[in-house]
Write an enzyme that holds these catalytic residues in place. Structure first.
Site, short mmCIF file in Angstrom:
data_model
loop_
_atom_site.label_atom_id
_atom_site.label_comp_id
_atom_site.label_asym_id
_atom_site.label_seq_id
_atom_site.Cartn_x
_atom_site.Cartn_y
_atom_site.Cartn_z
N ASP A 38 0.82 -1.21 0.00
CA ASP A 38 0.00 0.00 0.00
C ASP A 38 0.85 1.25 0.00
O ASP A 38 2.01 1.22 0.35
CB ASP A 38 -0.82 0.04 1.30
CG ASP A 38 -2.10 -0.74 1.16
OD1 ASP A 38 -2.40 -1.18 0.06
OD2 ASP A 38 -2.78 -0.90 2.19
N LYS A 60 -2.66 4.31 -3.95
CA LYS A 60 -2.75 5.55 -4.71
C LYS A 60 -1.41 6.25 -4.61
O LYS A 60 -0.82 6.32 -3.57
CB LYS A 60 -3.79 6.45 -4.04
CG LYS A 60 -4.93 6.80 -4.94
CD LYS A 60 -5.86 7.80 -4.32
CE LYS A 60 -6.20 7.54 -2.86
NZ LYS A 60 -7.53 7.92 -2.47
N MET A 174 -8.12 8.77 9.10
CA MET A 174 -8.67 9.18 7.80
C MET A 174 -9.45 10.49 7.89
O MET A 174 -10.45 10.66 7.20
CB MET A 174 -9.55 8.07 7.22
CG MET A 174 -8.73 6.84 6.88
SD MET A 174 -9.68 5.55 6.10
CE MET A 174 -10.14 4.58 7.51
N1 SAH Z 1 -4.25 0.17 9.35
C1 SAH Z 1 -3.77 1.48 9.56
C2 SAH Z 1 -4.81 2.53 9.33
C3 SAH Z 1 -5.31 2.59 7.92
S1 SAH Z 1 -6.43 3.88 7.66
C4 SAH Z 1 -3.16 1.60 10.96
O1 SAH Z 1 -3.33 0.70 11.77
O2 SAH Z 1 -2.45 2.58 11.22
C5 SAH Z 1 -5.38 5.16 7.08
C6 SAH Z 1 -5.30 6.26 8.09
O3 SAH Z 1 -4.35 5.93 9.10
C7 SAH Z 1 -4.79 7.58 7.53
O4 SAH Z 1 -5.80 8.29 6.89
C8 SAH Z 1 -4.34 8.27 8.79
O5 SAH Z 1 -5.41 8.77 9.51
C9 SAH Z 1 -3.79 7.13 9.59
N2 SAH Z 1 -2.32 7.01 9.44
C10 SAH Z 1 -1.62 5.99 8.93
N3 SAH Z 1 -0.30 6.22 9.01
C11 SAH Z 1 -0.16 7.42 9.61
C12 SAH Z 1 0.94 8.21 9.98
N4 SAH Z 1 2.20 7.81 9.76
N5 SAH Z 1 0.72 9.40 10.58
C13 SAH Z 1 -0.54 9.83 10.83
N6 SAH Z 1 -1.62 9.12 10.48
C14 SAH Z 1 -1.44 7.93 9.88
#
Ligand code: SAH
Length: 486
Positions: A38, A60, A174
């Protein structure tokens, strides 16, 4: 189709920094035949994908739309059916808003074996990296993780009244584009205007940024400062700790994203030194080395053996071993080494260095040998097409010498090019050439070089700002980086 049974590992890659990728995840990733990844997977983790694996990006990137979920599921099933070990890499934890469950259901339908490796979720690591304890005695007794988006891409229908009553820390994922909606809804649900809130962008990575505020003030702060995805929103009094708990300030290289270009087998120690100082490190080997077959020389013809790299030392001992010999073959010849790393590699294998120049470069090595050799010939055990400064100077000083090329340098293709980075580290002129060949488009602010020759190559390559370590050691290199902010 083959008889070999394919399988899939669904692996959480953590929030971005490769140091927060699990050991189990790394072990499996290194064994992958095929990696499906991803956009949220960090560059440092992507750089760990084995060179031999097929890499399929389904995220994306640069405006190009992501592969639809059903198609991703089909890819996983299809690749596993070929008998391959497929690693599905997902940002954070695979089961937290990662649609990991849907992929597992598809694997079950396809009769494919699978395993799941949990990841460090951004929902918890994000606040932690910013110094926000999601629970804290007397402040927050629970933490709640909410998505601001639905599967279809719209704003999720959330029971904000219920959230407002919980009294714990709220973490919205998100939500970068919906800060105003979230804050307004919580205010309407009865939360106080001065409730602490913060946005954490690019958590755990060099580009990490915190935008602090309150429910009333955060939306305009985020709009003014241009909050971008990936970001999460933290709501609750615990967010106030970010000010005093911001621990990255104690790490001198925090906020720096550094590309390490040296050969894979040589990058470990340098990367560890950089990470220990808080840098986000991406290992992108721009060169590798390949042994050249050579006959065993008659050592009795030489008064001196000259070594100019650890790789040369290793190749030399392989040559001895291939010929059924050991260090006794060297006889009375004296040993010259260009610097401490080379001398260390010799010492580990039982050879002490008789001469090492004060300045660790070819020019000074040549001068030292010339002074000590007094008519004896020197044998140089080094790379094919090694830098000419050593041999030019030996010639000028009238030293008889023979070059025995034991390995050659190969430029590596970069499969994964980081989206951005501020610094690249060059430990030889060949790494500069390899870097320019592999990623001509990537603009970096600072080239950090180990010696004058490397710096000269960096100038030729057109780097804007070049700094040079005063001594050709990794310690000196890292100190120089610390002294030169970007
Ligand atoms: N499975 C992932 C979440 C996926 S949804 C997890 O456990 O982290 C995607 C969202 O995760 C993004 O829109 C953002 O809100 C958050 N996210 C993922 N990586 C991030 C990062 N390094 N810093 C801040 N937000 C993050």
């Amino acid at each position: 189709m083959t008889d070999k049974k394919g399988r899939v590992a669904l692996i959480g890659a953590g929030p971005g920094d490769s140091g927060l990728f699990t050991l189990r995840g790394r072990e499996l990733l290194e064994a992958a035949d095929c990696v499906v990844y991803d956009r949220l997977v960090g560059d440092g983790v992507l750089a760990m994908m084995p060179p031999s694996a097929e890499k399929i990006s389904v995220g994306k990137c640069g405006g190009v739309h992501s592969v639809p979920q059903r198609e991703i599921e089909n890819i996983l099933v299809r690749e596993a059916q070929k008998g391959r070990f497929v690693v599905r890499l997902k940002g954070g934890d695979p089961f937290l808003f990662g649609r990991g469950g849907e992929e597992i259901e598809a694997l079950i339908r396809g009769g494919i074996a699978f395993e799941v490796v949990p990841g460090v979720t951004s929902a918890l690591a994000g606040p932690a990296c910013a110094g926000i304890p999601v629970t804290h005695r007397g402040v927050a007794r629970s933490v709640h993780i909410i998505t601001a988006h639905t599967k279809e891409g719209g704003i999720a229908r959330v029971d904000y009244e219920a959230l407002a009553r919980l009294g714990g820390t709220l973490v919205f994922l998100m939500g970068a584009m919906a800060v105003a909606e979230i804050c307004e809804a919580l205010l309407r649900a009865g939360m106080a205007e001065d409730t602490r809130a913060a946005a954490v962008e690019n958590a755990s990575m060099a580009a990490q940024r915190l935008i602090p505020g309150t429910l009333a003030a955060l939306p305009s702060a985020c709009a003014e400062q241009g909050l971008k995805s990936p970001a999460l929103i933290v709501v609750g009094e615990a967010a106030a700790f970010a000010e005093s708990f911001a621990w990255k300030r104690f790490l001198p290289l925090a906020g720096r994203k550094i590309i390490v270009t040296r050969p894979r087998e040589r990058s470990g120690r340098l990367s560890a030194m950089l990470r220990a100082r808080g840098a986000e490190v991406v290992e992108l080997p721009c060169i590798s080395t390949r042994r050249i077959r050579a006959g065993l020389p008659d050592f009795s013809e030489y008064g001196w053996l000259g070594f100019t790299s650890v790789t040369g030392v290793e190749a030399f001992f392989e040559l001895l071993a291939e010929n059924g010999r050991d260090i006794r073959s060297v006889g009375a010849a004296k040993i010259a080494a260009i610097g401490p790393a080379t001398a260390g590699a010799l010492r580990e294998r039982g050879l002490l260095t008789d001469y090492m120049p004060e300045l660790y470069d070819g020019l000074h090595l040549a001068r030292g040998i010339a002074e000590l050799a007094r008519g004896e010939a020197a044998l140089l055990l080094r790379a094919k097409n090694g830098s000419p400064e050593l041999t030019v100077e030996l010639k000028a000083l009238g030293v008889r010498f023979t070059e025995l090329p034991l390995y050659e340098t190969i430029y590596e293709k970069a499969e994964i090019i980081p989206r951005e980075a501020d610094t690249a580290i060059f430990t030889s002129a060949s790494t500069v050439r390899g870097f320019k060949a592999a990623m001509p488009e990537l603009e970096i602010k600072l080239a950090c070089c180990i010696g004058e020759q490397t710096a000269a190559e960096a100038r030729r390559a057109g780097f804007e700002r070049i700094i040079t370590a005063p001594t050709a050691t990794l310690e000196s290199l890292v100190n120089t980086l610390e002294e030169n902010a970007i």
